[in-house]
Design an enzyme around this catalytic site. Structure first.
Site, PDB file in Angstrom:
ATOM      1  N   GLU A 136       0.857  -1.183   0.000  1.00  0.00           N
ATOM      2  CA  GLU A 136       0.000   0.000   0.000  1.00  0.00           C
ATOM      3  C   GLU A 136       0.898   1.239   0.000  1.00  0.00           C
ATOM      4  O   GLU A 136       1.405   1.630  -1.034  1.00  0.00           O
ATOM      5  CB  GLU A 136      -1.020  -0.070   1.149  1.00  0.00           C
ATOM      6  CG  GLU A 136      -2.010  -1.215   0.882  1.00  0.00           C
ATOM      7  CD  GLU A 136      -3.134  -1.374   1.890  1.00  0.00           C
ATOM      8  OE1 GLU A 136      -3.297  -0.505   2.771  1.00  0.00           O
ATOM      9  OE2 GLU A 136      -3.849  -2.390   1.793  1.00  0.00           O
TER      10      GLU A 136
HETATM   11  C1  HEC Z   1      -3.101   0.393  -2.026  1.00  0.00           C
HETATM   12  C2  HEC Z   1      -4.513   0.573  -1.712  1.00  0.00           C
HETATM   13  C3  HEC Z   1      -4.910   1.191  -0.421  1.00  0.00           C
HETATM   14  C4  HEC Z   1      -4.451   2.366   0.149  1.00  0.00           C
HETATM   15  C5  HEC Z   1      -3.372   3.280  -0.355  1.00  0.00           C
HETATM   16  C6  HEC Z   1      -5.249   2.562   1.330  1.00  0.00           C
HETATM   17  N1  HEC Z   1      -6.157   1.557   1.467  1.00  0.00           N
HETATM   18 FE1  HEC Z   1      -7.590   1.427   2.858  1.00  0.00          FE
HETATM   19  N2  HEC Z   1      -7.933  -0.469   2.335  1.00  0.00           N
HETATM   20  C7  HEC Z   1      -7.355  -1.113   1.276  1.00  0.00           C
HETATM   21  C8  HEC Z   1      -7.610  -2.529   1.377  1.00  0.00           C
HETATM   22  C9  HEC Z   1      -7.135  -3.595   0.402  1.00  0.00           C
HETATM   23  C10 HEC Z   1      -8.351  -2.718   2.548  1.00  0.00           C
HETATM   24  C11 HEC Z   1      -8.813  -4.049   3.143  1.00  0.00           C
HETATM   25  C12 HEC Z   1      -7.653  -4.617   3.948  1.00  0.00           C
HETATM   26  C13 HEC Z   1      -8.063  -5.755   4.874  1.00  0.00           C
HETATM   27  O1  HEC Z   1      -9.229  -5.853   5.232  1.00  0.00           O
HETATM   28  O2  HEC Z   1      -7.182  -6.510   5.281  1.00  0.00           O
HETATM   29  C14 HEC Z   1      -8.567  -1.389   3.115  1.00  0.00           C
HETATM   30  C15 HEC Z   1      -9.331  -1.129   4.242  1.00  0.00           C
HETATM   31  C16 HEC Z   1      -9.581   0.143   4.721  1.00  0.00           C
HETATM   32  C17 HEC Z   1     -10.548   0.469   5.745  1.00  0.00           C
HETATM   33  C18 HEC Z   1     -11.458  -0.510   6.463  1.00  0.00           C
HETATM   34  C19 HEC Z   1     -12.848  -0.451   5.912  1.00  0.00           C
HETATM   35  C20 HEC Z   1     -13.685  -1.553   6.461  1.00  0.00           C
HETATM   36  O3  HEC Z   1     -14.897  -1.544   6.209  1.00  0.00           O
HETATM   37  O4  HEC Z   1     -13.170  -2.447   7.150  1.00  0.00           O
HETATM   38  C21 HEC Z   1     -10.478   1.820   5.953  1.00  0.00           C
HETATM   39  C22 HEC Z   1     -11.310   2.630   6.918  1.00  0.00           C
HETATM   40  C23 HEC Z   1      -9.452   2.315   5.079  1.00  0.00           C
HETATM   41  N3  HEC Z   1      -8.950   1.281   4.329  1.00  0.00           N
HETATM   42  C24 HEC Z   1      -9.001   3.620   5.060  1.00  0.00           C
HETATM   43  C25 HEC Z   1      -7.789   3.965   4.465  1.00  0.00           C
HETATM   44  C26 HEC Z   1      -7.035   5.169   4.782  1.00  0.00           C
HETATM   45  C27 HEC Z   1      -7.451   6.205   5.800  1.00  0.00           C
HETATM   46  C28 HEC Z   1      -5.916   5.154   4.000  1.00  0.00           C
HETATM   47  C29 HEC Z   1      -4.784   6.145   3.979  1.00  0.00           C
HETATM   48  C30 HEC Z   1      -4.076   6.327   5.232  1.00  0.00           C
HETATM   49  C31 HEC Z   1      -6.002   3.953   3.184  1.00  0.00           C
HETATM   50  N4  HEC Z   1      -7.116   3.253   3.525  1.00  0.00           N
HETATM   51  C32 HEC Z   1      -5.085   3.622   2.198  1.00  0.00           C
HETATM   52  C33 HEC Z   1      -6.631  -0.517   0.272  1.00  0.00           C
HETATM   53  C34 HEC Z   1      -5.962   0.679   0.455  1.00  0.00           C
END
Ligand code: HEC
Ligand code: HEC
Length: 336
Positions: A137
């Site tokens: 990420e």
């Molecule tokens: C490269 C892609 C990527 C980036 C960059 C990214 N995310 Fe995500 N995000 C994901 C993925 C894939 C998941 C699921 C991961 C898991 O459940 O293990 C996720 C899960 C989440 C969730 C949980 C949602 C849920 O319903 O459980 C949140 C809130 C979130 N991200 C916020 C953020 C925030 C704030 C940032 C920046 C600091 C960020 N993400 C950066 C891909 C990304």
């Protein structure tokens, strides 16, 4: 009270593995309005947000400086103009690295008591640690993030205005979480229907809603977020993973957090709000259409081969869960 008793009874039914019981019961005991699904309100009742913190959090959400090579922002994978996810099977992070699981939406994530498919983050604040460090990420660390933001005069000034201790890892996470609390999507046609506007959803959607309760979808997808508030096994009445094949570590779900056998393939039940906008589906992102996802749920969670017409009605119901985006969800990094 009566309906509350019914939904608790559903939770205690055969489809609820032990792993989910405490969590689910604690959540449902807060359910006080009629029915298994409640209308969405913004701001979250009892949890208004701080405007200055949220505005800073919004800038940080669009800030590629948070990633090692300054190429990836939260918004890269959570596109606020396109359902709050990235539309990919699995996400691409720095250097085009491919992640291991489908990105869920950030819309209404603030309503979920725990974050991630396996529930490993206990809060939105704690969640932020994940993407900052994840090698596929942002692949960065807090020292780098804090030092870059401190070197930026405007960030330094804004942080100092909002937080007495200025730029810190905790404050970055706190601001982003506060922004996420603004990402609520109320007033979907279904919310208007729940509030008494019978014609707000189509006849097929109304049939789908009845079916959703009758056949037991609502025993898992329920509450204000139509999901998000309990853990359940994927494959209650059939072995989804054996039939799909190619089992990956991410398929183990909650087992990766607890190491308990009974948590194998257990996931946090996803919210179905805005689900029409967040294809592809499931933690593995391997199902591209909502109709196919509904049929899979019928088969593996309820042990039923759903008729095409029932699938159509359920999809019509799910389509009615698309809400109104908050103004802060404008797709650029600029303030609304
Ligand atoms: C490269 C892609 C990527 C980036 C960059 C990214 N995310 Fe995500 N995000 C994901 C993925 C894939 C998941 C699921 C991961 C898991 O459940 O293990 C996720 C899960 C989440 C969730 C949980 C949602 C849920 O319903 O459980 C949140 C809130 C979130 N991200 C916020 C953020 C925030 C704030 C940032 C920046 C600091 C960020 N993400 C950066 C891909 C990304
Ligand atoms: C026993 C609990 C349970 C029941 C019953 C259930 N679901 Fe699910 N549902 C889940 C879980 C758990 C997932 C996440 C599975 C995964 O991706 O690992 C899920 C995922 C989904 C998804 C994909 C959401 C996304 O964002 O990827 C849809 C759509 C869905 N369910 C609809 C339904 C419908 C419609 C019914 C009734 C026919 C139903 N579910 C019945 C537990 C349940």
């Amino acid at each position: 009270m009566l309906l509350r008793a019914i939904s608790l009874a559903l939770l205690g039914s055969a489809c609820a593995p032990d792993a989910s019981r405490e969590f689910a019961a604690a959540e449902t005991s807060r359910v006080e309005v009629e029915g298994p699904v409640l209308p969405l309100e913004a701001p979250i009742p009892g949890r208004d947000y701080d405007r200055a913190e949220a505005a800073l959090g919004r800038r940080l959400f669009f800030e590629p400086m948070l990633s090692r090579d300054r190429s990836v922002a939260c918004a890269s994978c959570h596109d606020l103009a396109a359902g709050g996810d990235d539309g990919q099977v699995r996400s691409y992070g720095v250097d085009g690295r491919l992640g291991s699981i489908n990105a869920p939406t950030v819309f209404n994530a603030a309503l979920n008591p725990v974050q991630f498919w396996d529930g490993r983050a206990p809060s939105l604040e704690a969640q932020v640690n994940g993407p900052i460090h994840h090698p596929a990420e942002m692949d960065s660390d807090w020292d780098t993030v804090v030092s870059r933001l401190t070197q930026d005069a405007e960030y330094q000034r804004t942080f100092a205005e909002v937080y007495p201790d200025g730029v810190t890892a905790e404050n970055v996470a706190s601001a982003i979480a506060e922004f996420e609390r603004t990402l609520i999507t109320p007033n979907s046609p279904f919310d208007r229907f729940l509030r008494g506007e019978h014609g707000a959803i189509t006849a097929p959607a109304r049939r789908g809603w009845s079916l959703f309760r009758e056949i037991g979808c609502a025993s898992c997808h329920q509450g204000r977020n139509v999901g998000g508030n309990m853990f359940q096994v994927f494959g209650v009445l059939g072995d989804y993973f054996a039939e799909r094949g190619d089992i990956q570590p991410a398929d183990l779900g909650r087992y990766n957090v607890t190491g308990r056998d009974r948590d194998r393939h257990v996931f946090r039940v996803p919210s179905l709000r805005n689900v029409a906008l967040t294809a592809p589906y499931f933690h593995d992102g391997r199902t591209s259409s909502l109709a196919a996802a509904v049929a899979i749920m019928g088969k593996y969670q309820l042990g039923r081969e759903l008729e095409a017409e029932d699938v159509g009605d359920l999809v019509a119901f799910l389509n009615s869960l698309t809400g109104v985006l908050p103004s802060a969800a404008g797709s650029s990094g600029e303030s609304p």
